[in-house]
Design an enzyme around this catalytic site. Structure first.
Site, short mmCIF file in Angstrom:
data_model
loop_
_atom_site.label_atom_id
_atom_site.label_comp_id
_atom_site.label_asym_id
_atom_site.label_seq_id
_atom_site.Cartn_x
_atom_site.Cartn_y
_atom_site.Cartn_z
N TRP A 21 35.06 45.59 32.91
CA TRP A 21 34.77 44.89 31.62
C TRP A 21 34.69 45.48 30.38
O TRP A 21 34.56 45.10 29.27
CB TRP A 21 33.21 44.35 31.79
N LYS A 22 34.94 46.87 30.48
CA LYS A 22 34.93 47.92 29.46
C LYS A 22 33.78 47.70 28.57
O LYS A 22 32.78 47.61 28.86
CB LYS A 22 36.36 47.55 28.36
N GLU A 112 41.93 54.46 27.81
CA GLU A 112 40.99 54.68 26.90
C GLU A 112 40.35 55.54 26.73
O GLU A 112 40.00 56.29 25.89
CB GLU A 112 40.39 53.32 26.77
N GLU A 182 48.34 51.63 35.22
CA GLU A 182 48.20 50.87 34.12
C GLU A 182 49.17 51.38 33.02
O GLU A 182 48.88 52.47 32.21
CB GLU A 182 47.09 51.02 33.66
N GLY A 188 45.89 44.98 27.41
CA GLY A 188 45.36 44.11 26.20
C GLY A 188 46.20 43.67 25.25
O GLY A 188 46.04 43.35 24.35
N SER A 228 47.16 43.51 31.32
CA SER A 228 47.39 42.14 31.14
C SER A 228 47.67 41.30 32.49
O SER A 228 48.57 40.29 32.27
CB SER A 228 48.68 41.76 30.20
N GLY A 249 41.24 43.57 32.98
CA GLY A 249 40.58 43.84 31.74
C GLY A 249 40.08 42.58 31.15
O GLY A 249 39.22 41.94 31.74
N GLY A 250 40.52 42.05 30.30
CA GLY A 250 40.29 40.81 29.67
C GLY A 250 39.96 39.88 30.46
O GLY A 250 38.93 39.11 30.10
P1 13P Z 1 43.75 44.00 30.00
O1 13P Z 1 43.68 43.47 31.55
O2 13P Z 1 42.91 43.41 29.10
O3 13P Z 1 45.36 44.19 29.70
O4 13P Z 1 43.24 45.53 30.51
C1 13P Z 1 43.61 46.27 31.67
C2 13P Z 1 42.91 47.45 31.89
O5 13P Z 1 42.92 48.28 30.94
C3 13P Z 1 41.84 47.48 33.12
O6 13P Z 1 41.42 48.57 33.18
#
Ligand code: 13P
Length: 267
Positions: A21-22, A112, A182, A188, A228, A249-250
């Site tokens: 979820w960041k 990140e 990743e 993202g 993504s 992520g998203g």
């Molecule tokens: P997204 O799925 O938003 O591209 O993010 C991937 C991610 O960094 C999962 O850790």
């Protein structure tokens, strides 16, 4: 692949679908999201894949209580942790605290954290060591930047990150760990790696693990793809030979979208 099938000839690598979820969802939103997820997932999904969610630290206790009450097979995950058990480390979270909350998976070295907060292969290896020492499973992230990709250095980058981030771990510990490939250019951005790129990156991870820890560890370790991932591309990615799950992520912020990603491999 049929529901419940495991990958890796005879190795039984179970798919792992993780939602990172960041820095999103306060604890009220977290409860609503997990309740919706529990409503959407059922025995066919749980049979097809292991599911983990990685909310911000402030949500962990609320979700732990929710999951304990319902006893569903969703694993609680964290996004990061420090390597010391306790002490004067303002702002850090100890692996002991995470273990007490019933956390099973901890992400280490997300790109990140590497780009924005100074994580290096060395600090990632220390985190992985601490996570394993507290009976949890590290999800160690690796992946090249757009510039490295354009320079044709993707595999070199992945290989050196895998080597550095696993330093000091035994072959048995590596066998039980997870590495998420990743590619940074896919995070993202909506630019998912092609199946060829995802397979090539994940296979490179496994090849490097084989050279560090041997074939047995390489065949047991699970490799996730992240970047993504959406309901529309999840199954194609997880059907790839060396992709044992996804780190989302998203799309994991929306319980319906995340449930569809899990359902995609259950159908
Ligand atoms: P997204 O799925 O938003 O591209 O993010 C991937 C991610 O960094 C999962 O850790």
């Amino acid at each position: 692949m049929s529901p419940g099938a495991a990958k890796g000839a005879g190795e039984g690598r179970r798919l792992l679908i993780s939602g990172n979820w960041k820095m999103n969802h306060d604890h009220f939103q977290a409860i609503a999201t997990v309740q919706r997820l529990l409503y959407r997932l059922g025995p066919p999904e749980y049979a097809a894949a292991e599911v983990s969610i990685h909310p911000p630290f402030t949500d962990l206790r609320s979700i732990q209580v929710l999951l304990e009450n319902d006893d569903p097979p969703i694993a609680l995950g964290a996004q990061h942790c420090y390597w010391e058990d306790s002490g004067a480390f303002t702002g850090e979270i100890s692996p002991v605290m995470l273990q007490k909350l019933g956390v099973r998976y901890v992400i280490a070295g997300h790109s990140e954290r590497r780009m924005l907060f100074g994580d290096t292969d060395e600090t990632v290896a220390r985190r992985a060591r601490a996570i394993l020492d507290h009976s949890m499973v590290p999800i160690i992230c690796v992946g090249e930047t757009e510039a490295e990709r354009e320079e044709g250095r993707s595999i070199e980058r992945i290989t050196s990150q895998v080597k550095g981030s696993l330093a000091g771990l035994s072959p048995e510990e590596i066998a039980g760990s997870v590495i998420a490939y990743e590619p940074i250019w896919a995070i993202g951005t909506g630019r998912t790696a092609t199946p060829e790129d995802a397979q090539e990156g994940c296979a490179a991870v496994r090849t490097e693990v084989a050279s560090i820890a041997g074939e047995t560890a390489a065949n047991s370790l699970r490799v996730q793809y992240g970047g993504s991932v959406k309901p529309a591309n999840a199954k194609e990615l997880m059907d790839l030979a060396d992709v044992d799950g996804v780190l989302v992520g998203g799309a994991s912020l929306d319980a319906d979208a995340f449930a569809e990603i899990v359902s995609a491999v259950a159908s």
